[in-house]
Design a protein around this motif. Sequence first.
Motif, PDB file in Angstrom:
ATOM      1  N   ARG A  52       0.854  -1.196   0.000  1.00 26.52           N
ATOM      2  CA  ARG A  52       0.000   0.000   0.000  1.00 26.52           C
ATOM      3  C   ARG A  52       0.884   1.239   0.000  1.00 26.52           C
ATOM      4  O   ARG A  52       1.839   1.329   0.768  1.00 26.52           O
ATOM      5  CB  ARG A  52      -0.876   0.052   1.250  1.00 26.52           C
ATOM      6  CG  ARG A  52      -2.040  -0.857   1.203  1.00 26.52           C
ATOM      7  CD  ARG A  52      -3.265  -0.048   0.818  1.00 26.52           C
ATOM      8  NE  ARG A  52      -4.343  -0.972   0.537  1.00 26.52           N
ATOM      9  CZ  ARG A  52      -5.102  -0.909  -0.523  1.00 26.52           C
ATOM     10  NH1 ARG A  52      -4.942   0.032  -1.394  1.00 26.52           N
ATOM     11  NH2 ARG A  52      -6.056  -1.769  -0.723  1.00 26.52           N
ATOM     12  N   LEU A  53       0.571   2.180  -0.863  1.00 26.08           N
ATOM     13  CA  LEU A  53       1.316   3.435  -0.910  1.00 26.08           C
ATOM     14  C   LEU A  53       0.840   4.380   0.175  1.00 26.08           C
ATOM     15  O   LEU A  53      -0.353   4.411   0.496  1.00 26.08           O
ATOM     16  CB  LEU A  53       1.128   4.099  -2.275  1.00 26.08           C
ATOM     17  CG  LEU A  53       1.636   3.346  -3.489  1.00 26.08           C
ATOM     18  CD1 LEU A  53       1.255   4.096  -4.760  1.00 26.08           C
ATOM     19  CD2 LEU A  53       3.121   3.129  -3.420  1.00 26.08           C
ATOM     20  N   THR A  54       1.762   5.153   0.688  1.00 29.58           N
ATOM     21  CA  THR A  54       1.395   6.182   1.666  1.00 29.58           C
ATOM     22  C   THR A  54       0.868   7.399   0.901  1.00 29.58           C
ATOM     23  O   THR A  54       1.059   7.519  -0.308  1.00 29.58           O
ATOM     24  CB  THR A  54       2.614   6.603   2.495  1.00 29.58           C
ATOM     25  OG1 THR A  54       3.584   7.203   1.639  1.00 29.58           O
ATOM     26  CG2 THR A  54       3.219   5.417   3.236  1.00 29.58           C
ATOM     27  N   ALA A  55       0.230   8.304   1.601  1.00 30.50           N
ATOM     28  CA  ALA A  55      -0.321   9.511   0.973  1.00 30.50           C
ATOM     29  C   ALA A  55       0.786  10.339   0.314  1.00 30.50           C
ATOM     30  O   ALA A  55       0.572  10.933  -0.739  1.00 30.50           O
ATOM     31  CB  ALA A  55      -1.059  10.351   2.011  1.00 30.50           C
ATOM     32  N   GLU A  56       1.982  10.345   0.883  1.00 26.14           N
ATOM     33  CA  GLU A  56       3.107  11.097   0.331  1.00 26.14           C
ATOM     34  C   GLU A  56       3.619  10.488  -0.971  1.00 26.14           C
ATOM     35  O   GLU A  56       4.154  11.184  -1.820  1.00 26.14           O
ATOM     36  CB  GLU A  56       4.257  11.182   1.332  1.00 26.14           C
ATOM     37  CG  GLU A  56       3.956  11.971   2.587  1.00 26.14           C
ATOM     38  CD  GLU A  56       3.211  11.141   3.627  1.00 26.14           C
ATOM     39  OE1 GLU A  56       3.445   9.921   3.716  1.00 26.14           O
ATOM     40  OE2 GLU A  56       2.385  11.718   4.349  1.00 26.14           O
TER      41      GLU A  56
END
Length: 59
Positions: A52-56
């Motif tokens: 999962r990618l972080t918001a950044e």
Amino acid sequence: MDHRLLEIVACPVCKGKLNYNKENQELVCNIDRLAYPVKEGIPVMLEPEARRLTAEEVK
């Protein structure tokens, strides 16, 4: 990563375009916020294997 492969491979979840992150050796789907690993030059296109990618990280 072969550029011809990038033209035909798609996210298994949304069927959207993937971007190659050379630094992390991942194929990234910004729509689903998933990063699929590329192990020994072979993309692992399984949702349970994706990170999962972080918001950044989402561009």
